[in-house]
Design an enzyme around this catalytic site. Sequence first.
Site, mmCIF file in Angstrom:
data_model
loop_
_atom_site.group_PDB
_atom_site.id
_atom_site.type_symbol
_atom_site.label_atom_id
_atom_site.label_comp_id
_atom_site.label_asym_id
_atom_site.label_seq_id
_atom_site.Cartn_x
_atom_site.Cartn_y
_atom_site.Cartn_z
ATOM 1 N N SER A 69 25.585 66.450 96.024
ATOM 2 C CA SER A 69 24.704 66.757 96.915
ATOM 3 C C SER A 69 24.706 68.192 97.420
ATOM 4 O O SER A 69 26.011 68.428 97.746
ATOM 5 C CB SER A 69 24.354 65.836 98.304
ATOM 6 O OG SER A 69 23.254 66.046 98.768
ATOM 7 N N ASP A 70 23.955 68.959 97.607
ATOM 8 C CA ASP A 70 24.067 70.285 98.196
ATOM 9 C C ASP A 70 22.772 70.648 98.981
ATOM 10 O O ASP A 70 21.497 69.963 98.675
ATOM 11 C CB ASP A 70 24.210 71.320 97.014
ATOM 12 C CG ASP A 70 24.807 72.667 97.594
ATOM 13 O OD1 ASP A 70 25.885 72.660 98.084
ATOM 14 O OD2 ASP A 70 23.964 73.581 97.590
ATOM 15 N N GLN A 71 22.770 71.322 99.820
ATOM 16 C CA GLN A 71 21.680 71.763 100.814
ATOM 17 C C GLN A 71 21.719 73.376 101.153
ATOM 18 O O GLN A 71 22.717 74.177 101.153
ATOM 19 C CB GLN A 71 21.738 70.954 102.148
ATOM 20 C CG GLN A 71 20.616 71.233 103.034
ATOM 21 C CD GLN A 71 20.774 70.187 104.185
ATOM 22 O OE1 GLN A 71 21.652 70.521 105.089
ATOM 23 N NE2 GLN A 71 19.922 69.145 104.343
#
Length: 200
Positions: A69-71
């Site tokens: 996951s990355d944001q």
Amino acid sequence: MASRTIVLGSTSPFRKALLEKLNIPFECAKPNIDETAHEGETPIKLVERLAIEKAQAITGFSNALIIGSDQVALCEGEILGKPHNFENAVKQLTKFSGKAVTFYTGLCVLDSSTNKVTSLVEPFTVHFNVLTQNEIISYIKAEEPYNCAGSFKSEGLGICLFKNLEGEDPNSLIGLPLIKLISLLKQHDFDVLKEQPTNG
């Protein structure tokens, strides 16, 4: 099929706490990747690519579903990072006053035995109240959100700064969209409800 290991490709305590809500056993592993954006890469393309690369960077698990996951956060087209200190946090929250900030969370599930990858990007928008300098300073001193993109913790006092929230899954704001994660896991034949531990 032998039971597969669930691996969270992150050492973030926030993502770990979110995944614990699903009540399934999992392990955490740290992905070491270069997070630099490619030339001309849009924020949406960036977070999806990094989520996939984070999952692919986790090795040593032969029969696992690996979550990456990355944001990124955007306000008026500008990418927002972590403030790291008081002055930068004041600048960020002053900029957000009365405006909308959209968070894009890239999510990936990788099957280590087949290399099958499923991925998506989940948007979530925060509409800020008009904030006074006193409100901004009081908030920052109370919560010290220096390691949070956008200078706030939505799961804590940050909620005091918001006018309203717009999106399908408030968990995505903290870094892991659980509704979409459950859906991606199903695409890999892993049903969270069926995997619940039985009592007795």
